[in-house]
Design a protein around this motif. Structure first.
Motif, PDB file in Angstrom:
ATOM      1  N   ARG A   7       6.477 -40.410  -5.362  1.00 42.97           N
ATOM      2  CA  ARG A   7       5.114 -40.544  -4.851  1.00 42.97           C
ATOM      3  C   ARG A   7       4.402 -41.649  -5.601  1.00 42.97           C
ATOM      4  O   ARG A   7       4.717 -41.957  -6.747  1.00 42.97           O
ATOM      5  CB  ARG A   7       4.356 -39.229  -4.962  1.00 42.97           C
ATOM      6  CG  ARG A   7       4.261 -38.717  -6.378  1.00 42.97           C
ATOM      7  CD  ARG A   7       3.642 -37.351  -6.420  1.00 42.97           C
ATOM      8  NE  ARG A   7       3.418 -36.965  -7.808  1.00 42.97           N
ATOM      9  CZ  ARG A   7       2.662 -35.979  -8.191  1.00 42.97           C
ATOM     10  NH1 ARG A   7       2.015 -35.267  -7.303  1.00 42.97           N
ATOM     11  NH2 ARG A   7       2.521 -35.684  -9.459  1.00 42.97           N
ATOM     12  N   ALA A   8       3.449 -42.241  -4.920  1.00 46.02           N
ATOM     13  CA  ALA A   8       2.645 -43.304  -5.524  1.00 46.02           C
ATOM     14  C   ALA A   8       1.356 -43.434  -4.727  1.00 46.02           C
ATOM     15  O   ALA A   8       1.258 -42.973  -3.590  1.00 46.02           O
ATOM     16  CB  ALA A   8       3.395 -44.630  -5.508  1.00 46.02           C
ATOM     17  N   ALA A   9       0.375 -44.060  -5.334  1.00 50.61           N
ATOM     18  CA  ALA A   9      -0.873 -44.375  -4.644  1.00 50.61           C
ATOM     19  C   ALA A   9      -1.205 -45.823  -4.952  1.00 50.61           C
ATOM     20  O   ALA A   9      -1.064 -46.274  -6.091  1.00 50.61           O
ATOM     21  CB  ALA A   9      -1.999 -43.456  -5.095  1.00 50.61           C
ATOM     22  N   ILE A  10      -1.604 -46.550  -3.935  1.00 57.03           N
ATOM     23  CA  ILE A  10      -2.001 -47.949  -4.089  1.00 57.03           C
ATOM     24  C   ILE A  10      -3.479 -48.049  -3.769  1.00 57.03           C
ATOM     25  O   ILE A  10      -3.919 -47.629  -2.690  1.00 57.03           O
ATOM     26  CB  ILE A  10      -1.193 -48.874  -3.166  1.00 57.03           C
ATOM     27  CG1 ILE A  10       0.286 -48.808  -3.529  1.00 57.03           C
ATOM     28  CG2 ILE A  10      -1.718 -50.306  -3.240  1.00 57.03           C
ATOM     29  CD1 ILE A  10       1.193 -49.537  -2.565  1.00 57.03           C
ATOM     30  N   ALA A  64      -3.465 -45.124 -11.329  1.00 56.31           N
ATOM     31  CA  ALA A  64      -3.025 -44.510 -12.583  1.00 56.31           C
ATOM     32  C   ALA A  64      -2.364 -43.163 -12.319  1.00 56.31           C
ATOM     33  O   ALA A  64      -1.464 -42.756 -13.042  1.00 56.31           O
ATOM     34  CB  ALA A  64      -4.215 -44.345 -13.528  1.00 56.31           C
ATOM     35  N   ALA A  65      -2.795 -42.464 -11.279  1.00 58.72           N
ATOM     36  CA  ALA A  65      -2.221 -41.175 -10.895  1.00 58.72           C
ATOM     37  C   ALA A  65      -1.585 -41.326  -9.512  1.00 58.72           C
ATOM     38  O   ALA A  65      -2.133 -42.018  -8.664  1.00 58.72           O
ATOM     39  CB  ALA A  65      -3.314 -40.112 -10.854  1.00 58.72           C
ATOM     40  N   ALA A  83      -1.673 -39.941  -6.750  1.00 62.20           N
ATOM     41  CA  ALA A  83      -2.371 -39.134  -5.753  1.00 62.20           C
ATOM     42  C   ALA A  83      -3.724 -39.788  -5.501  1.00 62.20           C
ATOM     43  O   ALA A  83      -4.126 -40.694  -6.229  1.00 62.20           O
ATOM     44  CB  ALA A  83      -2.555 -37.702  -6.254  1.00 62.20           C
ATOM     45  N   ALA A  84      -4.440 -39.314  -4.483  1.00 60.34           N
ATOM     46  CA  ALA A  84      -5.734 -39.908  -4.164  1.00 60.34           C
ATOM     47  C   ALA A  84      -6.746 -38.834  -3.808  1.00 60.34           C
ATOM     48  O   ALA A  84      -6.405 -37.837  -3.186  1.00 60.34           O
ATOM     49  CB  ALA A  84      -5.589 -40.877  -3.001  1.00 60.34           C
ATOM     50  N   ALA A  85      -7.990 -39.068  -4.218  1.00 61.18           N
ATOM     51  CA  ALA A  85      -9.091 -38.163  -3.876  1.00 61.18           C
ATOM     52  C   ALA A  85     -10.395 -38.953  -3.826  1.00 61.18           C
ATOM     53  O   ALA A  85     -11.408 -38.527  -4.355  1.00 61.18           O
ATOM     54  CB  ALA A  85      -9.184 -37.033  -4.888  1.00 61.18           C
ATOM     55  N   ASN A  86     -10.355 -40.140  -3.194  1.00 62.55           N
ATOM     56  CA  ASN A  86     -11.532 -41.014  -3.122  1.00 62.55           C
ATOM     57  C   ASN A  86     -12.020 -41.412  -4.510  1.00 62.55           C
ATOM     58  O   ASN A  86     -13.220 -41.526  -4.746  1.00 62.55           O
ATOM     59  CB  ASN A  86     -12.660 -40.365  -2.331  1.00 62.55           C
ATOM     60  CG  ASN A  86     -12.663 -40.837  -0.898  1.00 62.55           C
ATOM     61  OD1 ASN A  86     -11.929 -41.746  -0.529  1.00 62.55           O
ATOM     62  ND2 ASN A  86     -13.501 -40.243  -0.095  1.00 62.55           N
ATOM     63  N   GLU A  87     -11.098 -41.600  -5.412  1.00 62.32           N
ATOM     64  CA  GLU A  87     -11.438 -41.961  -6.785  1.00 62.32           C
ATOM     65  C   GLU A  87     -10.475 -43.058  -7.236  1.00 62.32           C
ATOM     66  O   GLU A  87      -9.288 -42.813  -7.412  1.00 62.32           O
ATOM     67  CB  GLU A  87     -11.295 -40.727  -7.686  1.00 62.32           C
ATOM     68  CG  GLU A  87     -11.764 -40.937  -9.088  1.00 62.32           C
ATOM     69  CD  GLU A  87     -13.275 -40.880  -9.222  1.00 62.32           C
ATOM     70  OE1 GLU A  87     -13.758 -41.220 -10.313  1.00 62.32           O
ATOM     71  OE2 GLU A  87     -13.980 -40.512  -8.278  1.00 62.32           O
ATOM     72  N   PHE A  88     -10.969 -44.304  -7.365  1.00 60.72           N
ATOM     73  CA  PHE A  88     -10.115 -45.377  -7.873  1.00 60.72           C
ATOM     74  C   PHE A  88      -9.874 -45.142  -9.356  1.00 60.72           C
ATOM     75  O   PHE A  88     -10.793 -44.851 -10.114  1.00 60.72           O
ATOM     76  CB  PHE A  88     -10.787 -46.723  -7.672  1.00 60.72           C
ATOM     77  CG  PHE A  88     -10.463 -47.397  -6.366  1.00 60.72           C
ATOM     78  CD1 PHE A  88     -10.223 -48.755  -6.326  1.00 60.72           C
ATOM     79  CD2 PHE A  88     -10.402 -46.682  -5.185  1.00 60.72           C
ATOM     80  CE1 PHE A  88      -9.940 -49.393  -5.124  1.00 60.72           C
ATOM     81  CE2 PHE A  88     -10.111 -47.306  -3.986  1.00 60.72           C
ATOM     82  CZ  PHE A  88      -9.877 -48.664  -3.949  1.00 60.72           C
ATOM     83  N   THR A  89      -8.622 -45.268  -9.785  1.00 60.05           N
ATOM     84  CA  THR A  89      -8.261 -45.009 -11.174  1.00 60.05           C
ATOM     85  C   THR A  89      -7.582 -46.182 -11.859  1.00 60.05           C
ATOM     86  O   THR A  89      -7.437 -46.170 -13.069  1.00 60.05           O
ATOM     87  CB  THR A  89      -7.321 -43.788 -11.266  1.00 60.05           C
ATOM     88  OG1 THR A  89      -6.118 -44.068 -10.536  1.00 60.05           O
ATOM     89  CG2 THR A  89      -7.988 -42.539 -10.721  1.00 60.05           C
ATOM     90  N   GLU A 146     -10.343 -51.399 -11.451  1.00 56.35           N
ATOM     91  CA  GLU A 146     -10.895 -50.971 -10.166  1.00 56.35           C
ATOM     92  C   GLU A 146     -11.930 -49.869 -10.324  1.00 56.35           C
ATOM     93  O   GLU A 146     -12.889 -49.800  -9.576  1.00 56.35           O
ATOM     94  CB  GLU A 146      -9.770 -50.473  -9.246  1.00 56.35           C
ATOM     95  CG  GLU A 146      -8.760 -51.533  -8.879  1.00 56.35           C
ATOM     96  CD  GLU A 146      -9.368 -52.684  -8.106  1.00 56.35           C
ATOM     97  OE1 GLU A 146     -10.342 -52.505  -7.371  1.00 56.35           O
ATOM     98  OE2 GLU A 146      -8.856 -53.799  -8.250  1.00 56.35           O
ATOM     99  N   ALA A 147     -11.723 -48.973 -11.280  1.00 57.71           N
ATOM    100  CA  ALA A 147     -12.559 -47.780 -11.392  1.00 57.71           C
ATOM    101  C   ALA A 147     -14.047 -48.109 -11.457  1.00 57.71           C
ATOM    102  O   ALA A 147     -14.863 -47.433 -10.850  1.00 57.71           O
ATOM    103  CB  ALA A 147     -12.135 -46.948 -12.600  1.00 57.71           C
ATOM    104  N   GLY A 148     -14.418 -49.143 -12.170  1.00 60.39           N
ATOM    105  CA  GLY A 148     -15.826 -49.477 -12.318  1.00 60.39           C
ATOM    106  C   GLY A 148     -16.445 -50.129 -11.098  1.00 60.39           C
ATOM    107  O   GLY A 148     -17.653 -50.180 -10.957  1.00 60.39           O
TER     108      GLY A 148
END
Length: 125
Positions: A23-26, A37-38, A40-46, A50-52
């Protein structure tokens, strides 16, 4: 291709194989892409950098991401609970990449449709 093709708005692509750990998330903005970074995805850039720049679109996105990552297997659709299930929920899906899924429509935290499910082994490509 997902990292290189321009997009009109920021998006998080989730990819899953049928084996453990596949599994991966782009995370993709209009001009850049990075592996999350994780996986998975939950509408949160990690991803670093990107996060900021990403404005979370959900209710407790960071909490949802932690809950998703803590799950050992796809939960039964009736076991989906806060913070994954929240006032903004419209559709919940519990799926296994090896086959089988269940989904249900919601209006907030309340079910709005019956469960639609396809058990493992029913569909073969």
């Amino acid at each position: 291709m997902l990292r290189e093709t321009p997009v009109a708005v920021p998006v998080i692509f989730t990819l899953a194989g049928s084996g453990p750990g596949e599994r991966a998330a782009i995370e993709r903005t209009e001009a850049e892409a990075a592996e999350a970074a994780a996986p998975a995805a939950a509408n949160e850039f990690t991803a670093a950098g990107e996060a900021g720049r990403w404005r979370s679109r959900g209710h407790d996105s960071a909490g949802r991401l932690r809950a998703i990552l803590a799950a050992k297997a796809p939960p039964p659709i009736d076991a989906i609970a806060p913070p994954v299930l929240n006032p903004l929920t419209r559709l919940a899906l519990s799926a296994d990449a090896a086959g089988g899924f269940a989904l249900r429509g919601y209006e907030g935290a309340e079910p709005a449709t019956a469960v639609l499910s396809l058990p493992h082994g029913v569909y073969r490509a």
